[in-house]
Motif scaffolding. Sequence first.
Motif, PDB file in Angstrom:
ATOM      1  N   ALA A  99      -5.091   3.255  -1.761  1.00  0.00           N
ATOM      2  CA  ALA A  99      -3.963   2.326  -1.929  1.00  0.00           C
ATOM      3  C   ALA A  99      -3.766   2.003  -3.398  1.00  0.00           C
ATOM      4  O   ALA A  99      -4.731   1.953  -4.140  1.00  0.00           O
ATOM      5  CB  ALA A  99      -4.215   1.044  -1.133  1.00  0.00           C
ATOM      6  N   PRO A 100      -2.586   1.763  -3.828  1.00  0.00           N
ATOM      7  CA  PRO A 100      -1.348   2.096  -3.139  1.00  0.00           C
ATOM      8  C   PRO A 100      -1.025   3.575  -3.335  1.00  0.00           C
ATOM      9  O   PRO A 100      -1.384   4.176  -4.348  1.00  0.00           O
ATOM     10  CB  PRO A 100      -0.312   1.216  -3.820  1.00  0.00           C
ATOM     11  CG  PRO A 100      -0.831   1.001  -5.195  1.00  0.00           C
ATOM     12  CD  PRO A 100      -2.334   1.042  -5.082  1.00  0.00           C
TER      13      PRO A 100
ATOM     14  N   VAL B  24      -4.653  -5.477  -0.501  1.00  0.00           N
ATOM     15  CA  VAL B  24      -4.695  -4.837   0.819  1.00  0.00           C
ATOM     16  C   VAL B  24      -6.127  -4.612   1.285  1.00  0.00           C
ATOM     17  O   VAL B  24      -6.420  -4.717   2.479  1.00  0.00           O
ATOM     18  CB  VAL B  24      -3.887  -3.516   0.888  1.00  0.00           C
ATOM     19  CG1 VAL B  24      -2.422  -3.780   0.644  1.00  0.00           C
ATOM     20  CG2 VAL B  24      -4.414  -2.458  -0.033  1.00  0.00           C
ATOM     21  N   THR B  25      -7.033  -4.360   0.356  1.00  0.00           N
ATOM     22  CA  THR B  25      -8.428  -4.162   0.733  1.00  0.00           C
ATOM     23  C   THR B  25      -9.041  -5.476   1.224  1.00  0.00           C
ATOM     24  O   THR B  25      -9.773  -5.491   2.225  1.00  0.00           O
ATOM     25  CB  THR B  25      -9.235  -3.573  -0.442  1.00  0.00           C
ATOM     26  OG1 THR B  25      -8.601  -2.355  -0.873  1.00  0.00           O
ATOM     27  CG2 THR B  25     -10.662  -3.269  -0.043  1.00  0.00           C
TER      28      THR B  25
ATOM     29  N   LYS C 198      -4.022  -2.851  -4.617  1.00  0.00           N
ATOM     30  CA  LYS C 198      -5.206  -2.261  -3.984  1.00  0.00           C
ATOM     31  C   LYS C 198      -6.188  -3.358  -3.575  1.00  0.00           C
ATOM     32  O   LYS C 198      -6.695  -3.367  -2.453  1.00  0.00           O
ATOM     33  CB  LYS C 198      -5.909  -1.288  -4.937  1.00  0.00           C
ATOM     34  CG  LYS C 198      -7.188  -0.686  -4.358  1.00  0.00           C
ATOM     35  CD  LYS C 198      -7.952   0.138  -5.376  1.00  0.00           C
ATOM     36  CE  LYS C 198      -7.272   1.399  -5.749  1.00  0.00           C
ATOM     37  NZ  LYS C 198      -7.370   2.497  -4.776  1.00  0.00           N
TER      38      LYS C 198
ATOM     39  N   PHE D 202      -8.061   2.074   2.202  1.00  0.00           N
ATOM     40  CA  PHE D 202      -7.303   1.255   1.255  1.00  0.00           C
ATOM     41  C   PHE D 202      -7.992   1.194  -0.103  1.00  0.00           C
ATOM     42  O   PHE D 202      -7.342   1.258  -1.140  1.00  0.00           O
ATOM     43  CB  PHE D 202      -7.058  -0.155   1.804  1.00  0.00           C
ATOM     44  CG  PHE D 202      -6.067  -0.209   2.922  1.00  0.00           C
ATOM     45  CD1 PHE D 202      -4.815   0.380   2.811  1.00  0.00           C
ATOM     46  CD2 PHE D 202      -6.374  -0.862   4.100  1.00  0.00           C
ATOM     47  CE1 PHE D 202      -3.899   0.333   3.846  1.00  0.00           C
ATOM     48  CE2 PHE D 202      -5.463  -0.922   5.143  1.00  0.00           C
ATOM     49  CZ  PHE D 202      -4.224  -0.319   5.017  1.00  0.00           C
TER      50      PHE D 202
ATOM     51  N   SER E 263       0.805  -1.227   0.000  1.00  0.00           N
ATOM     52  CA  SER E 263       0.000   0.000   0.000  1.00  0.00           C
ATOM     53  C   SER E 263       0.835   1.273   0.000  1.00  0.00           C
ATOM     54  O   SER E 263       0.303   2.360  -0.199  1.00  0.00           O
ATOM     55  CB  SER E 263      -0.947   0.017   1.202  1.00  0.00           C
ATOM     56  OG  SER E 263      -0.220   0.107   2.407  1.00  0.00           O
TER      57      SER E 263
END
Length: 168
Positions: free
Chosen positions: A116-117, A136-137, A133, A112, A69
């Motif tokens: 993100a990122p 991380v989400t 993205k 996020f 991220s």
Amino acid sequence: MLSRISTNIARSINKADPNTDIELMAYSLKNKLNQFFAMAIALTICIWTSQWIGVIVSYLLLMIIRGRSGGRHLPSLTLCSIASGIFMGVVPIIEYSNNIVFYMTIFSVVIFALFAPNYFHERIDDGSDVRNKIIVTIIAASNLFMLSSLVATVLVVQALTILPWTRR
């Protein structure tokens, strides 16, 4: 301090092997020493808290989320090591109610998903931004099922580092 140590080690290696690129070696050593000192600080805190598994989980989660991220950097590598080590050492002893963990997780998922990122330094775009993205989400959203205070805290802190507080 860590930058100076890395450069001195790289110069010593260069004396033994003149083909070694000092700047490249120093950069690589900085990254390794940063991780080493942060983990050493966190594990030192474990002597008093006995939260060994929590520290390892917070370290791994932070490295995975941060690597995918992006986020702001602290002004020095030494400060980063100290702050990261203390953070990873203290996070396992923090406990929130399930409601607070839920809202912290939702906050992180939204941040996020939106930002993100977010890298605050130059980098080569390898086309993996959308994938990062999503990763991380999904990792953040998984805490809606676990409702872990540790995970929620790491997620919120990392989400705050990717917010664009100022214009570039």
